[in-house]
Design a protein around this motif. Sequence first.
Motif, PDB file in Angstrom:
ATOM      1  N   PHE A 110       4.112   3.584 -17.139  1.00 53.53           N
ATOM      2  CA  PHE A 110       5.359   4.360 -17.577  1.00 53.53           C
ATOM      3  C   PHE A 110       5.161   5.598 -17.403  1.00 53.53           C
ATOM      4  O   PHE A 110       5.108   6.439 -18.286  1.00 53.53           O
ATOM      5  N   THR A 111       5.117   6.160 -16.227  1.00 49.86           N
ATOM      6  CA  THR A 111       4.716   7.366 -15.868  1.00 49.86           C
ATOM      7  C   THR A 111       5.804   8.543 -16.163  1.00 49.86           C
ATOM      8  O   THR A 111       5.686   9.800 -16.267  1.00 49.86           O
TER       9      THR A 111
ATOM     10  N   THR B 283       8.834   4.172 -13.601  1.00 51.50           N
ATOM     11  CA  THR B 283       7.527   4.012 -13.791  1.00 51.50           C
ATOM     12  C   THR B 283       6.773   4.483 -12.332  1.00 51.50           C
ATOM     13  O   THR B 283       7.450   5.259 -11.788  1.00 51.50           O
ATOM     14  N   GLY B 284       5.559   4.181 -12.267  1.00 48.95           N
ATOM     15  CA  GLY B 284       4.957   4.702 -10.917  1.00 48.95           C
ATOM     16  C   GLY B 284       4.968   3.902  -9.794  1.00 48.95           C
ATOM     17  O   GLY B 284       4.295   3.856  -8.852  1.00 48.95           O
ATOM     18  N   VAL B 285       5.691   2.959  -9.982  1.00 46.97           N
ATOM     19  CA  VAL B 285       5.851   1.822  -8.890  1.00 46.97           C
ATOM     20  C   VAL B 285       6.949   2.142  -7.970  1.00 46.97           C
ATOM     21  O   VAL B 285       7.927   2.492  -8.269  1.00 46.97           O
ATOM     22  N   SER B 286       6.866   2.211  -6.639  1.00 44.80           N
ATOM     23  CA  SER B 286       7.865   2.308  -5.689  1.00 44.80           C
ATOM     24  C   SER B 286       8.816   1.429  -5.360  1.00 44.80           C
ATOM     25  O   SER B 286       8.303   0.180  -5.530  1.00 44.80           O
ATOM     26  N   VAL B 287      10.016   1.581  -5.267  1.00 44.32           N
ATOM     27  CA  VAL B 287      11.146   0.661  -4.950  1.00 44.32           C
ATOM     28  C   VAL B 287      11.624   0.509  -3.698  1.00 44.32           C
ATOM     29  O   VAL B 287      12.689   0.201  -3.178  1.00 44.32           O
ATOM     30  N   GLY B 288      10.678   1.181  -2.775  1.00 43.14           N
ATOM     31  CA  GLY B 288      10.893   0.919  -1.253  1.00 43.14           C
ATOM     32  C   GLY B 288      11.730   2.555  -0.738  1.00 43.14           C
ATOM     33  O   GLY B 288      12.160   2.615   0.541  1.00 43.14           O
ATOM     34  N   ARG B 289      11.996   3.184  -1.756  1.00 38.78           N
ATOM     35  CA  ARG B 289      12.332   4.422  -1.053  1.00 38.78           C
ATOM     36  C   ARG B 289      11.644   5.154  -0.048  1.00 38.78           C
ATOM     37  O   ARG B 289      10.388   5.065  -0.330  1.00 38.78           O
ATOM     38  N   GLY B 290      12.311   5.557   0.976  1.00 40.99           N
ATOM     39  CA  GLY B 290      11.357   6.425   1.988  1.00 40.99           C
ATOM     40  C   GLY B 290      11.045   5.309   3.007  1.00 40.99           C
ATOM     41  O   GLY B 290      10.099   5.403   3.667  1.00 40.99           O
ATOM     42  N   THR B 291      11.664   3.941   2.816  1.00 42.66           N
ATOM     43  CA  THR B 291      11.483   3.305   3.984  1.00 42.66           C
ATOM     44  C   THR B 291      13.143   2.657   4.438  1.00 42.66           C
ATOM     45  O   THR B 291      13.906   3.095   3.885  1.00 42.66           O
ATOM     46  N   CYS B 292      12.946   1.731   5.227  1.00 42.21           N
ATOM     47  CA  CYS B 292      14.153   1.335   5.917  1.00 42.21           C
ATOM     48  C   CYS B 292      14.747   0.102   5.025  1.00 42.21           C
ATOM     49  O   CYS B 292      15.944  -0.570   5.149  1.00 42.21           O
ATOM     50  N   PHE B 293      14.029  -0.180   3.834  1.00 45.67           N
ATOM     51  CA  PHE B 293      14.454  -1.328   3.030  1.00 45.67           C
ATOM     52  C   PHE B 293      14.510  -1.052   1.465  1.00 45.67           C
ATOM     53  O   PHE B 293      13.601  -1.464   0.663  1.00 45.67           O
ATOM     54  N   PRO B 294      15.112   0.313   1.129  1.00 46.72           N
ATOM     55  CA  PRO B 294      15.015   0.745  -0.160  1.00 46.72           C
ATOM     56  C   PRO B 294      15.716  -0.550  -1.095  1.00 46.72           C
ATOM     57  O   PRO B 294      16.449  -1.012  -0.686  1.00 46.72           O
ATOM     58  N   PHE B 295      15.041  -0.446  -2.411  1.00 50.70           N
ATOM     59  CA  PHE B 295      15.542  -1.695  -3.296  1.00 50.70           C
ATOM     60  C   PHE B 295      15.335  -2.888  -2.799  1.00 50.70           C
ATOM     61  O   PHE B 295      16.150  -3.840  -3.219  1.00 50.70           O
ATOM     62  N   GLN B 296      14.348  -3.140  -1.991  1.00 54.29           N
ATOM     63  CA  GLN B 296      13.975  -4.646  -1.370  1.00 54.29           C
ATOM     64  C   GLN B 296      12.656  -4.759  -1.483  1.00 54.29           C
ATOM     65  O   GLN B 296      12.293  -5.566  -0.873  1.00 54.29           O
ATOM     66  N   ALA B 297      11.929  -3.663  -2.016  1.00 48.27           N
ATOM     67  CA  ALA B 297      10.370  -3.915  -1.940  1.00 48.27           C
ATOM     68  C   ALA B 297       9.768  -3.364  -3.293  1.00 48.27           C
ATOM     69  O   ALA B 297      10.470  -2.405  -4.015  1.00 48.27           O
ATOM     70  N   LEU B 298       8.741  -3.692  -3.747  1.00 45.36           N
ATOM     71  CA  LEU B 298       7.917  -2.998  -5.013  1.00 45.36           C
ATOM     72  C   LEU B 298       6.447  -2.603  -4.481  1.00 45.36           C
ATOM     73  O   LEU B 298       5.879  -3.563  -3.698  1.00 45.36           O
ATOM     74  N   GLY B 299       5.883  -1.499  -4.675  1.00 42.45           N
ATOM     75  CA  GLY B 299       4.728  -1.365  -4.096  1.00 42.45           C
ATOM     76  C   GLY B 299       4.085  -0.262  -5.020  1.00 42.45           C
ATOM     77  O   GLY B 299       4.724   0.970  -5.645  1.00 42.45           O
ATOM     78  N   TYR B 300       2.669  -0.075  -4.842  1.00 46.38           N
ATOM     79  CA  TYR B 300       1.974   0.633  -5.712  1.00 46.38           C
ATOM     80  C   TYR B 300       0.629   1.266  -4.865  1.00 46.38           C
ATOM     81  O   TYR B 300       0.173   0.231  -4.234  1.00 46.38           O
ATOM     82  N   PRO B 301       0.079   2.476  -4.842  1.00 45.34           N
ATOM     83  CA  PRO B 301      -0.974   2.547  -3.995  1.00 45.34           C
ATOM     84  C   PRO B 301      -2.252   1.926  -4.517  1.00 45.34           C
ATOM     85  O   PRO B 301      -3.345   2.652  -4.939  1.00 45.34           O
ATOM     86  N   ASN B 302      -2.282   0.772  -4.719  1.00 44.09           N
ATOM     87  CA  ASN B 302      -3.584  -0.129  -5.353  1.00 44.09           C
ATOM     88  C   ASN B 302      -3.605  -1.420  -4.544  1.00 44.09           C
ATOM     89  O   ASN B 302      -2.437  -2.312  -4.927  1.00 44.09           O
ATOM     90  N   PRO B 303      -4.450  -1.923  -4.006  1.00 39.34           N
ATOM     91  CA  PRO B 303      -4.632  -3.042  -3.288  1.00 39.34           C
ATOM     92  C   PRO B 303      -4.406  -4.422  -4.410  1.00 39.34           C
ATOM     93  O   PRO B 303      -3.927  -5.423  -3.774  1.00 39.34           O
TER      94      PRO B 303
ATOM     95  N   HIS C  46       5.113   8.445  -3.855  1.00 36.79           N
ATOM     96  CA  HIS C  46       3.885   8.011  -3.006  1.00 36.79           C
ATOM     97  C   HIS C  46       4.234   8.154  -1.424  1.00 36.79           C
ATOM     98  O   HIS C  46       3.801   7.412  -0.674  1.00 36.79           O
ATOM     99  N   LYS C  47       4.657   9.181  -1.472  1.00 36.66           N
ATOM    100  CA  LYS C  47       5.111   9.839   0.086  1.00 36.66           C
ATOM    101  C   LYS C  47       3.623   9.715   0.827  1.00 36.66           C
ATOM    102  O   LYS C  47       2.760  10.262   0.308  1.00 36.66           O
ATOM    103  N   ASN C  48       3.712   9.112   1.876  1.00 39.68           N
ATOM    104  CA  ASN C  48       2.426   8.980   2.864  1.00 39.68           C
ATOM    105  C   ASN C  48       1.406   8.399   2.393  1.00 39.68           C
ATOM    106  O   ASN C  48       0.207   8.364   3.099  1.00 39.68           O
ATOM    107  N   LYS C  49       1.581   7.535   1.446  1.00 36.02           N
ATOM    108  CA  LYS C  49       0.386   6.718   1.001  1.00 36.02           C
ATOM    109  C   LYS C  49       0.576   5.282   1.082  1.00 36.02           C
ATOM    110  O   LYS C  49       1.958   4.888   1.062  1.00 36.02           O
ATOM    111  N   THR C  50      -0.287   4.448   1.328  1.00 37.93           N
ATOM    112  CA  THR C  50      -0.012   3.175   1.440  1.00 37.93           C
ATOM    113  C   THR C  50       0.331   2.543   0.236  1.00 37.93           C
ATOM    114  O   THR C  50      -0.515   2.495  -0.806  1.00 37.93           O
ATOM    115  N   CYS C  51       1.303   1.700   0.164  1.00 36.77           N
ATOM    116  CA  CYS C  51       1.584   0.883  -1.049  1.00 36.77           C
ATOM    117  C   CYS C  51       1.678  -0.351  -0.952  1.00 36.77           C
ATOM    118  O   CYS C  51       1.828  -0.833   0.322  1.00 36.77           O
ATOM    119  N   TYR C  52       0.992  -1.051  -1.836  1.00 36.84           N
ATOM    120  CA  TYR C  52       0.806  -2.594  -1.845  1.00 36.84           C
ATOM    121  C   TYR C  52       1.692  -3.294  -2.800  1.00 36.84           C
ATOM    122  O   TYR C  52       1.773  -2.705  -3.906  1.00 36.84           O
TER     123      TYR C  52
END
Length: 401
Positions: free
Chosen positions: A342-343, A262-282, A303-309
């Motif tokens: 489902f991107t 999907t287009g939802v991040s699972v926290g890759r690119g952070t210090c808590f991968p597979f412990q968060a969900l986010g998308y660039p939409n408030p 979503h590199k360098n984009k704020t995910c909510y």
Amino acid sequence: MNIQTISTFLVFALRLFLLTTGAQAHNDVIVGAERMDSLLALTGGKRVGLAVNPTSILVRTKTHLLDALLAQGVEVKQIFAPEHGFRGMEDAGARVKNHLDAQTGIPVISLYGKHFKPTAAELSGLDVIVFDMQDVGARFYTYISTMHYLMEACAEQGIAFVVLDRPNPNDYVDGPVRKPGYRSFVGIHPVPVLHGLTVGELAMMINGEGWLRDGRRCPLTVIRMENWRHGDPYPLPVKPSPNLPNEQAVRLYPSLCLFEGTGVSVGRGTCFPFQALGYPNPEAGDFTFTPAPIAGLDSDPLHKNKTCYGMDLRKDPFPGGLSLHFLLDFYSRLGKNGKQFFTRAQWFDLLAGSKELRMQIVSEYTEKEIRAAWQPDLERYRELRRKYLLYPDYETGRVSH
């Protein structure tokens, strides 16, 4: 409430109790790699290949299996490396190259580079291959696919294959069974998302069910664990891969990995991968994070360098197993638009094992309705699984071998 539902509830409640009380610490379990007398009987005087990675340790001494065997005078000729490499420094999905191990000078053959299956030339001169990697119990975790192709190559070349068994930290039977036509490296076996087997038991199933090419069987030996039974919680002594840094990530992984389609991040690119969900939409949630490249974890996160909510799951009291709650919740949060959500639909289908789950979500099935559709396949799989158990089962105490 039927008998199956009651049984499932009781098993879940017992696991939650054991998890919260810290029962059955890993120090009580003797993994296959620590049964050195049995291993030396199979490798002494032999030319050995090792399929290993950073998880291949003797828990009590914190010694890597390679070092332990070299100290015993075992002739290790080749190392076969899975995804993330022998030393575990490669990004998820990054191709691994052949090289010489800097510490020992032993050749490292990549099974996640130009090919997944070793060639006859790469196996030439070997008498036995020893497989020792920590699986996490999910069909799409690629170490078991690497094991499959090693077994297939050993079957073709008549080379002995030894599996050093380790606990399954997500030891449940749940999720959709992979359908014909959806075989891939993240779904090579027709088993549920959570297969409820150790790698040793799965190797026996692969051999016994004729799943290797042309129905061949490899000369297989499993060195069993001691002091472990199905359902016992097992805190991993080493993280199984770079993006599963702790027990919470390991528990959430089977449920969150489906988001990779999907287009939802699972926290890759952070210090808590597979412990968060986010998308660039408030509208996706109150918690925010910004994925960024991290060497050895993900050089190009979604979503590199984009704020995910979204949601912070680091303190979520998730006991384990497979949940569709997160998937259905985020699908609703993002507007119930299947084409936008489902991107990578084909990738989602390969992870799920068919297109059915995606179609059910788009059709707004409830989790209860989706789970009901799995049950006939799961019942058939449970019967199959019982044939290959090496350890007492969490439901019956039964051992098949």
